[in-house]
Design a protein around this motif. Sequence first.
Motif, PDB file in Angstrom:
ATOM      1  N   TYR A  72       0.839  -1.215   0.000  1.00 24.03           N
ATOM      2  CA  TYR A  72       0.000   0.000   0.000  1.00 24.03           C
ATOM      3  C   TYR A  72       0.867   1.256   0.000  1.00 24.03           C
ATOM      4  O   TYR A  72       0.628   2.192  -0.760  1.00 24.03           O
ATOM      5  CB  TYR A  72      -0.942  -0.010   1.208  1.00 24.03           C
ATOM      6  N   GLN A  73       1.905   1.244   0.842  1.00 20.04           N
ATOM      7  CA  GLN A  73       2.795   2.417   0.902  1.00 20.04           C
ATOM      8  C   GLN A  73       3.512   2.616  -0.440  1.00 20.04           C
ATOM      9  O   GLN A  73       3.713   3.738  -0.892  1.00 20.04           O
ATOM     10  CB  GLN A  73       3.820   2.266   2.044  1.00 20.04           C
ATOM     11  N   LYS A  74       3.835   1.469  -1.080  1.00 21.30           N
ATOM     12  CA  LYS A  74       4.492   1.558  -2.390  1.00 21.30           C
ATOM     13  C   LYS A  74       3.533   2.205  -3.412  1.00 21.30           C
ATOM     14  O   LYS A  74       3.932   3.064  -4.190  1.00 21.30           O
ATOM     15  CB  LYS A  74       4.890   0.150  -2.851  1.00 21.30           C
ATOM     16  N   ALA A  75       2.258   1.782  -3.363  1.00 19.72           N
ATOM     17  CA  ALA A  75       1.269   2.353  -4.283  1.00 19.72           C
ATOM     18  C   ALA A  75       1.114   3.855  -4.036  1.00 19.72           C
ATOM     19  O   ALA A  75       1.023   4.643  -4.979  1.00 19.72           O
ATOM     20  CB  ALA A  75      -0.078   1.643  -4.116  1.00 19.72           C
ATOM     21  N   LYS A  76       1.119   4.240  -2.755  1.00 23.03           N
ATOM     22  CA  LYS A  76       0.984   5.671  -2.429  1.00 23.03           C
ATOM     23  C   LYS A  76       2.232   6.459  -2.860  1.00 23.03           C
ATOM     24  O   LYS A  76       2.129   7.566  -3.385  1.00 23.03           O
ATOM     25  CB  LYS A  76       0.731   5.847  -0.925  1.00 23.03           C
ATOM     26  N   ARG A  77       3.411   5.855  -2.648  1.00 25.97           N
ATOM     27  CA  ARG A  77       4.667   6.519  -3.076  1.00 25.97           C
ATOM     28  C   ARG A  77       4.656   6.721  -4.591  1.00 25.97           C
ATOM     29  O   ARG A  77       5.010   7.775  -5.104  1.00 25.97           O
ATOM     30  CB  ARG A  77       5.879   5.668  -2.687  1.00 25.97           C
ATOM     31  N   ASN A  78       4.250   5.656  -5.307  1.00 25.61           N
ATOM     32  CA  ASN A  78       4.193   5.744  -6.776  1.00 25.61           C
ATOM     33  C   ASN A  78       3.240   6.850  -7.218  1.00 25.61           C
ATOM     34  O   ASN A  78       3.511   7.567  -8.175  1.00 25.61           O
ATOM     35  CB  ASN A  78       3.711   4.412  -7.374  1.00 25.61           C
ATOM     36  N   ALA A  79       2.123   6.961  -6.489  1.00 22.86           N
ATOM     37  CA  ALA A  79       1.123   7.974  -6.855  1.00 22.86           C
ATOM     38  C   ALA A  79       1.680   9.382  -6.648  1.00 22.86           C
ATOM     39  O   ALA A  79       1.360  10.297  -7.414  1.00 22.86           O
ATOM     40  CB  ALA A  79      -0.146   7.771  -6.040  1.00 22.86           C
ATOM     41  N   GLN A  80       2.517   9.548  -5.628  1.00 20.35           N
ATOM     42  CA  GLN A  80       3.064  10.889  -5.328  1.00 20.35           C
ATOM     43  C   GLN A  80       3.929  11.418  -6.476  1.00 20.35           C
ATOM     44  O   GLN A  80       4.021  12.617  -6.692  1.00 20.35           O
ATOM     45  CB  GLN A  80       3.910  10.848  -4.046  1.00 20.35           C
TER      46      GLN A  80
END
Length: 932
Positions: free
Chosen positions: A421-429
């Motif tokens: 989930y954190q990876k998905a959020k980092r990618n989105a940033q």
Amino acid sequence: MLNKFVVIDLETTGNTPKKGDRIIQFAAVVIENGKITEQFSSLINPQKPIPVFIEELTGINDEMVKDAPLFTEITEKVQSLLEGAYFVAHNVLFDLSFLQEELLQAGSGGFYGSVLDTVEMARILYPTADSYKLSDLAEKENLSHDRPHQADSDALVTAELFLILLRRLSLLPVITVRQLTQLSGGLKSDLQLFLEEVGETFEGPAQSDSIEILNDIALKKESIEKGIENLEKENVKYPEGDEEKVEIIQNSINSFVKRAGQFKMMDTVYESLRLSRHTLIEAGTGVGKSLGYLLPIAYFAKQNNQPIIVSTHTIQLQEQLLSKEIPLLTKILPFEIKAVLLKGRNHYLNLEKFHQTLMDENDNYDTTLTKMQILVWLTETVTGDRDELNLSSGGQFYWNKIREEQTSLYEDKGWQDRDFYQKAKRNAQSADIIITNHSLLLNDIKGGGSILPASDYVVIDEAHHLEKVASRYFGYTLDYLSTRLLFSQFGTYEQKQLFYDMEQLTSRLPAAKTQFVTTFELNQLVLDVHYELDEFFKLMALYAKTKAANKKGTYRIKVRYNSNDGGRERKALVHSAERLSFLLKDLINEIDSRLNWLKAEKNTLSIPELHQVEDAFGFIAELDEFRTILISCFIKDSKEVKWIEMDTRSPQNITTFLAQPATVAVHLKEKFFQNKKAVILTSATLSVNHSFEYIMRELGLEANATVQVSIPSPFVYKDQVQLLIPEDLPEINSVSLEEYVIGITEHIITIAEATKGRLLILFTAFDMLKKTYELIKESGFLHEYVLIAQGISSGSRSRLTRNFQRYEKAILLGTSSFWEGVDIPGEDLSCLVIVRLPFSPPDEPLTEAKCQLIVQQGRNAFSDYSLPEAILRFKQGFGRLIRTETDRGVIIVFDRRIVTTQYGKAFLKSIPPVPVKKGKMTELASFIQKWL
């Protein structure tokens, strides 16, 4: 080690050997040393008639088996084949039960060797497959399967599939195979025995280029993303002229056909972003909507270094954008772009929780199988997104224990680096385009922007759904099953769930004991809450039943909850809500005080114990939310429209309470549109009679501040579609439901014979669909057609659609969700029947409340709400038929109000101009035959 496998398939007269069903065809394929060495098949005389449906399914009839051998005549051959071998089959327990019965009846010993099930193996080794049917798996692996449901063909395909499964197994990391071996003792087949045998010789890739091992779990290695250089602004110039666009696109797509409408859409989107204006774009089928907005937003995002959010209604379209449209966009653009998909937190796996529960004792079958699926999936997935997996309902229950949650009492760097989930959020940033769905977008709005990266620019695809999704998000839902499920996670003390775990931890804190009520008292409080919860939902069902006493002939009811109702049932329900609220408050306080003590002592707790505390915190957060809804809806009386939905056959279990605002326009205007620079809303169905007034009012958009563009479909509907209206049906509201169903069933039979199937029938109510389906079946006229009905035939919408496309002579009956989002191009669908104009029932609670609100405002409820809503739905249904330039088809509207009423003309004016023919059904049927 056994190195012989015999793959068996049988055709039988039915499903139950104990009730006298017999084998009519036997087939075996022998595999030795990884190669097929022998095949044997024989028809068998079952000494009883073959039922008609088995004959239709298999193509085997009584005449074919009349002179075939009895099973006793091939028993010796069967036993010699099976000697010293694994018995392999697709759903092995079915074939084994029949074979055992026949072998025992033949007087020889049964088969007592080891068995392997290719369904079970496929579920583990293909954790993301859509379906585990033999024909679907064969298609997935490009295996030739020319005669499904004939034993020799099925056995050969199963054998080829089995060899592929063994190959897949051999490519798994050694550590994964070891874990699968440990877990496989809980399976139905003897996979554990097989894995133990191959484990001795197994040399799978231990640490390959694509796999890394983290805390004993094999994961797909993360690819290192190369950074995308920020180009100078002047290097990225939007192609304003058509020639420039054609040149850019044709360089990448050889077969590109210029569509003026698509280019117009691109320019509209780009200008809206550049000038910061909200925009509505209705783009007809075939315009190429996705590329129509993706290309301009890519340029704008790059030029301004600004992320743009794209929101869709369905996860299916989200996935399609990422897997199909974005790669196409990437090929076209003369610069690099980063697009990511972001979903809600609980879509993602929590690796650490999975690791903690991996070797738990006492798992049930579904949990064991799900763990094995996830172990294999982790060697393939880069997202950790649950939607990739094909889980059973029991598997979904286990997923809820291992998914990402909000709370975290500790930080473990080892796992955090690989947190999906954190990876998905980092990618989105760091993305230019963030693809999400309406639910997450609205969740973000409701939560004050805590989920999605900050962005002033949003594209809303499938925008006609936004209002309904927003109504759910700004409202509340309470349902019995979810609430009981929530409480079962905590359990009573004796059930040894969260409550028991928490008490075990608390008992180690001597100083804390004096602060709390005893375990016995807390257990009694839990039991009191359980009792009152059941009472509350019983009283809710009683209230609904009393209100719906006049609704005859339907099991599924919707009843409006009126807080001014002075009846006994409502008073009893409110008193129960008050009692439940007080009990919940006491329970939350008691659990909370224990957890705060444990939190203060967290350094003395192990990681699994910290997980237990986290889970308990999550439980009381959900409990608190439940109590807030209870108070808001039953005690304080909030302003939403409230209603109860239930099934009278099982009132308590299927009782749901819903509360939604009658209008979300103000919510969306204040919390969304006013906070964004530009929101572009697009769909194929936004206008009613060439006006956007209805959708703007529903969403809270202002006409003078919103650009409105309508781009027609490039299809030549007048040459591709004929609209037919039978004149020999009664007016829908002038006869009983039974009479109307008899009339339309006769017409459906006539139409099906004229079109040879390939027929989609859209209903507005399940009740009418079910009665029509039953009457068609009873009539026997369409016995050679495959009848597929939503809510009756099992499977999701996409599975029912796939089955419809698979059969030459198929008829598909659908309600609600089939009016849109179903894409059946070409000759698979050549006739669409609309049974009645899709008006919402006036007594449906939300419709009734919206209409009352409109009347209070001095407007006309029918022309301002009921009619435009029905027209948009009608347009969506109409759009199912023609999906490409070469499609041809017929639309038949049974509801004569489309031509006999003044408002009927508004339906016809809102769709592309097509020829309309009226007449008796027999005349129309002969026209259909000629035209198709």
